[in-house]
Design a protein around this motif. Structure first.
Motif, mmCIF file in Angstrom:
data_model
loop_
_atom_site.group_PDB
_atom_site.id
_atom_site.type_symbol
_atom_site.label_atom_id
_atom_site.label_comp_id
_atom_site.label_asym_id
_atom_site.label_seq_id
_atom_site.Cartn_x
_atom_site.Cartn_y
_atom_site.Cartn_z
ATOM 1 N N THR A 30 0.746 -1.345 -0.055
ATOM 2 C CA THR A 30 -0.070 -0.116 -0.019
ATOM 3 C C THR A 30 0.784 1.170 0.136
ATOM 4 O O THR A 30 0.572 2.497 -0.283
ATOM 5 C CB THR A 30 -0.992 -0.061 1.297
ATOM 6 O OG1 THR A 30 -0.025 0.099 2.438
ATOM 7 C CG2 THR A 30 -1.954 -1.081 1.215
ATOM 8 N N HIS A 33 6.549 3.895 -1.623
ATOM 9 C CA HIS A 33 7.683 4.717 -1.541
ATOM 10 C C HIS A 33 9.035 4.533 -0.700
ATOM 11 O O HIS A 33 9.016 3.192 -0.123
ATOM 12 C CB HIS A 33 7.187 6.205 -0.816
ATOM 13 C CG HIS A 33 6.516 5.899 0.478
ATOM 14 N ND1 HIS A 33 5.355 6.251 1.070
ATOM 15 C CD2 HIS A 33 6.973 5.373 1.781
ATOM 16 C CE1 HIS A 33 4.964 5.896 1.953
ATOM 17 N NE2 HIS A 33 6.057 5.473 2.559
ATOM 18 N N ASP A 123 -4.280 15.337 -12.864
ATOM 19 C CA ASP A 123 -2.956 15.880 -13.287
ATOM 20 C C ASP A 123 -2.373 16.915 -12.053
ATOM 21 O O ASP A 123 -3.058 17.844 -12.207
ATOM 22 C CB ASP A 123 -2.620 16.161 -14.591
ATOM 23 C CG ASP A 123 -1.005 16.225 -14.915
ATOM 24 O OD1 ASP A 123 -0.183 16.329 -13.965
ATOM 25 O OD2 ASP A 123 -1.038 16.700 -16.075
HETATM 26 C C1 LIG Z 1 6.447 6.736 -6.069
HETATM 27 S S1 LIG Z 1 4.775 6.839 -6.157
HETATM 28 C C2 LIG Z 1 4.276 7.630 -4.623
HETATM 29 C C3 LIG Z 1 3.008 7.310 -4.244
HETATM 30 C C4 LIG Z 1 2.395 7.530 -2.957
HETATM 31 N N1 LIG Z 1 2.877 9.097 -2.510
HETATM 32 C C5 LIG Z 1 3.016 7.020 -1.869
HETATM 33 O O1 LIG Z 1 3.989 7.309 -1.009
HETATM 34 O O2 LIG Z 1 2.970 5.681 -1.795
HETATM 35 C C6 LIG Z 1 4.525 8.303 -7.057
HETATM 36 C C7 LIG Z 1 2.779 8.894 -7.342
HETATM 37 O O3 LIG Z 1 3.242 10.017 -8.191
HETATM 38 C C8 LIG Z 1 1.870 10.113 -8.929
HETATM 39 N N2 LIG Z 1 2.165 11.137 -10.023
HETATM 40 C C9 LIG Z 1 3.491 11.262 -11.010
HETATM 41 N N3 LIG Z 1 3.192 12.319 -11.861
HETATM 42 C C10 LIG Z 1 1.564 12.724 -11.655
HETATM 43 C C11 LIG Z 1 1.269 13.808 -11.807
HETATM 44 N N4 LIG Z 1 1.481 14.640 -12.988
HETATM 45 N N5 LIG Z 1 0.003 14.031 -11.363
HETATM 46 C C12 LIG Z 1 -0.503 13.354 -10.329
HETATM 47 N N6 LIG Z 1 -0.100 12.195 -9.965
HETATM 48 C C13 LIG Z 1 1.430 11.976 -10.559
HETATM 49 C C14 LIG Z 1 2.070 8.818 -9.565
HETATM 50 O O4 LIG Z 1 0.899 8.375 -10.343
HETATM 51 C C15 LIG Z 1 2.295 7.890 -8.347
HETATM 52 O O5 LIG Z 1 1.086 7.731 -7.428
#
Ligand SMILES: C[S@@+](CC[C@H](N)C(=O)[O-])C[C@H]1O[C@@H](n2cnc3c(N)ncnc32)[C@H](O)[C@@H]1O
Length: 277
Positions: A30, A33, A123
């Motif tokens: 879940t 990171h 986005d």
């Molecule tokens: C490494 S994951 C981290 C997910 C979450 N914050 C966690 O810690 O479990 C990166 C997240 O950034 C989101 N993301 C990347 N570029 C994005 C954008 N332009 N708009 C919205 N979300 C974005 C991805 O879809 C993904 O959910």
């Protein structure tokens, strides 16, 4: 150094595939990171350290049951749900991956948190929210995937209420003047669609958006560097390309593997807190 800018639709497709692939092969988590180890002698497992990083965010956000928090780049919802459960705050999460959003809303229902945690496909560069909608914003390891950090910070400023704070992690080149950086960083950025930030410009960038810096810390030793060590200790794990998905990904022999960042102390991770005045 020129870096290829990730395009949101491609990042969304990557996370769609990673999510489906993790569900299929049993590696679903879940949290999507890095971990946070408070000290070098911390014996936390990777899973414990991942939750610890979310808890560091919770401490720094300083929110309560009256707050509405935006989780920018929410993954499959782990951090946002943990925050909603621990603080009682209302959470709206956005991800550019439709599969992640679907999964996050399913997890919210399964954990009885749907009334307080909602996840949407959007986005971060063009958020579908009105000005001054949120008391706080968390961006946990997501900004590195976004092609225009200035635009992201302008959007964060716009949707935050005056006095609201943003807590974020980002990656940066720790030795910007080093001529050759560790090859693992280039592979990581290429295969996971990221860019490293210019640390010298980070505070000016926050200020350009109208945000006021509260704190900025180099957490490389507690996060990325330690994670690479922990993965190395597990052995074997590093042999598998991170984004491998039963043939859906065309990776060359030199595809990024977690072990590639072992000892790469120039792969920096920062934790910043800023406020909309
Ligand atoms: C490494 S994951 C981290 C997910 C979450 N914050 C966690 O810690 O479990 C990166 C997240 O950034 C989101 N993301 C990347 N570029 C994005 C954008 N332009 N708009 C919205 N979300 C974005 C991805 O879809 C993904 O959910």
């Amino acid at each position: 150094m020129t870096q290829t800018l990730p395009q949101p639709q491609d990042v969304g497709a990557l996370y769609d595939k990673l999510t489906l692939s993790a569900m299929r092969d049993g590696s679903f988590n879940t949290n999507v990171h890095i971990g946070y180890w408070d000290s070098p002698d911390s014996t936390a497992t990777i899973d414990e350290a991942m939750d610890r990083l979310t808890d560091v965010f919770i401490e720094k956000l300083g929110v309560d049951a009256s707050s509405h928090v935006l989780d920018l780049g929410c993954g499959v919802g782990g951090p946002g749900l943990r925050l909603a459960g621990r603080t009682g705050a209302r959470v709206t999460g956005v991800s550019i991956s439709a599969e992640q959003v679907k999964t996050a809303n399913k997890l919210a229902a399964e954990t009885g948190l749907s009334a307080r945690a909602v996840f949407e496909h959007a986005d971060a560069l063009n958020l579908p929210f009105q000005d001054s909608s949120f008391d706080a914003v968390m961006a946990l390891e997501s900004i590195c995937h976004m092609p225009d950090r200035d635009q992201v910070f302008r959007e964060i400023f716009r949707v935050l209420k005056p006095g609201g704070r943003v807590v974020l992690t980002d990656i940066f080149d720790r030795y910007p003047r080093k001529e050759v950086r560790s090859p693992g960083i280039d592979k990581f950025c290429r295969d996971l669609m990221c860019t490293t930030a210019d640390i010298d410009d980070y505070v000016p960038m926050l200020h350009r958006a109208g945000l006021r810096l509260h704190s900025i810390d180099d957490i490389t030793e507690q996060s990325t560097l330690r994670l690479a060590d922990e993965i190395e200790k597990l052995g074997g794990f590093e042999e598998r390309p991170v984004a491998m998905d039963e043939g859906n990904f065309e990776f060359s022999e030199d595809a990024f593997k977690p072990g590639d960042l072992s000892g790469a102390d120039d792969f920096g991770c920062l934790l910043a807190v800023a406020v909309r005045p």
